[in-house]
Write an enzyme that holds these catalytic residues in place. Structure first.
Site, PDB file in Angstrom:
ATOM      1  N   CYS A  19       0.907  -1.116   0.078  1.00  0.00           N
ATOM      2  CA  CYS A  19      -0.024  -0.160   0.120  1.00  0.00           C
ATOM      3  C   CYS A  19       0.987   1.184   0.051  1.00  0.00           C
ATOM      4  CB  CYS A  19      -0.946   0.177   1.207  1.00  0.00           C
ATOM      5  SG  CYS A  19      -2.366   1.012   1.022  1.00  0.00           S
ATOM      6  N   HIS A  20       0.837   2.181   1.084  1.00  0.00           N
ATOM      7  CA  HIS A  20       1.390   3.434   0.920  1.00  0.00           C
ATOM      8  C   HIS A  20       2.952   3.179   1.730  1.00  0.00           C
ATOM      9  CE1 HIS A  20      -2.283   5.097   0.335  1.00  0.00           C
ATOM     10  NE2 HIS A  20      -1.747   6.577   0.277  1.00  0.00           N
ATOM     11  N   GLY A  21       3.138   1.720   1.877  1.00  0.00           N
ATOM     12  CA  GLY A  21       4.628   1.595   2.315  1.00  0.00           C
ATOM     13  C   GLY A  21       5.602   1.882   1.278  1.00  0.00           C
ATOM     14  N   GLY A  22       5.267   1.937  -0.044  1.00  0.00           N
ATOM     15  CA  GLY A  22       6.053   2.257  -1.027  1.00  0.00           C
ATOM     16  C   GLY A  22       6.873   3.712  -0.960  1.00  0.00           C
ATOM     17  N   SER A  23       5.986   4.681   0.032  1.00  0.00           N
ATOM     18  CA  SER A  23       6.468   5.899   0.085  1.00  0.00           C
ATOM     19  C   SER A  23       7.691   5.913   0.882  1.00  0.00           C
ATOM     20  CB  SER A  23       5.680   6.935   0.625  1.00  0.00           C
ATOM     21  OG  SER A  23       5.251   6.656   1.958  1.00  0.00           O
TER      22      SER A  23
END
Length: 174
Positions: free
Chosen positions: A105-109
């Protein structure tokens, strides 16, 4: 117990997506891994959906050499985590060592801020699609994907596919 004796950290900060934290944690424990809940400090944090999680270690105390793998869940936590050099340095060191990093999910940031996405396929929430592309990743709209030692998951609904791919990558390296 295919991961018995393997130490795996899951990053944690206020607003972490509860399911993206707890489901991989339980799945990895089910395989026998020692799972470390790594926070910015030792204070309990509240997940995006209200669950309280108490860290068992701080990110600053972790070393890539002591970990078998790392998981970066989403929610609002990645926006906080990415601001700390201890976090981005750990992610970079894990990547340089070729250790499995699960990112959902937003862990990619966090992966973007650590500088590890350029030239690689990636997925995650469509909320960071442009960020991944602008950081040099190739966007793939898939529930989960693996690129070498990086395992990516899209969103909460894709946790089963993410966990299958994550566990498969870890077992191959065990």
């Amino acid at each position: 117990m295919r991961l018995a004796g393997r130490r795996i950290a899951i990053l944690l900060a206020e607003g972490v997506e509860d399911l993206e934290f707890y489901v991989p944690l339980m799945r990895l424990q089910e395989e026998g891994a020692e799972v470390v809940a790594a926070g910015l400090d030792m204070r309990p944090v509240r997940g995006k959906n209200g669950l309280e999680i108490t860290p068992t270690a701080t990110v600053a105390d972790l070393r890539a050499d002591d970990l078998f793998a790392l998981v970066i869940p989403g929610g609002w936590a990645p926006d906080k985590l990415r601001r700390y050099p201890a976090v981005t340095d750990l992610v970079r060191a894990m990547d340089e060592a070729g250790k499995v990093i699960g990112i959902i999910c937003h862990g990619g940031s966090v992966a973007i801020s650590a500088g590890i996405v350029r030239g690689r396929p990636a997925t995650g929430s469509t909320g960071i699609k442009d960020d991944l592309i602008n950081a040099g990743a190739t966007w793939v709209d898939a529930a989960a994907l693996r690129d070498g030692h990086l395992v990516w998951g899209r969103v909460v609904a894709d946790i089963p596919a993410f966990c299958r791919e994550l566990v498969a990558a870890l077992v191959e390296r065990a």
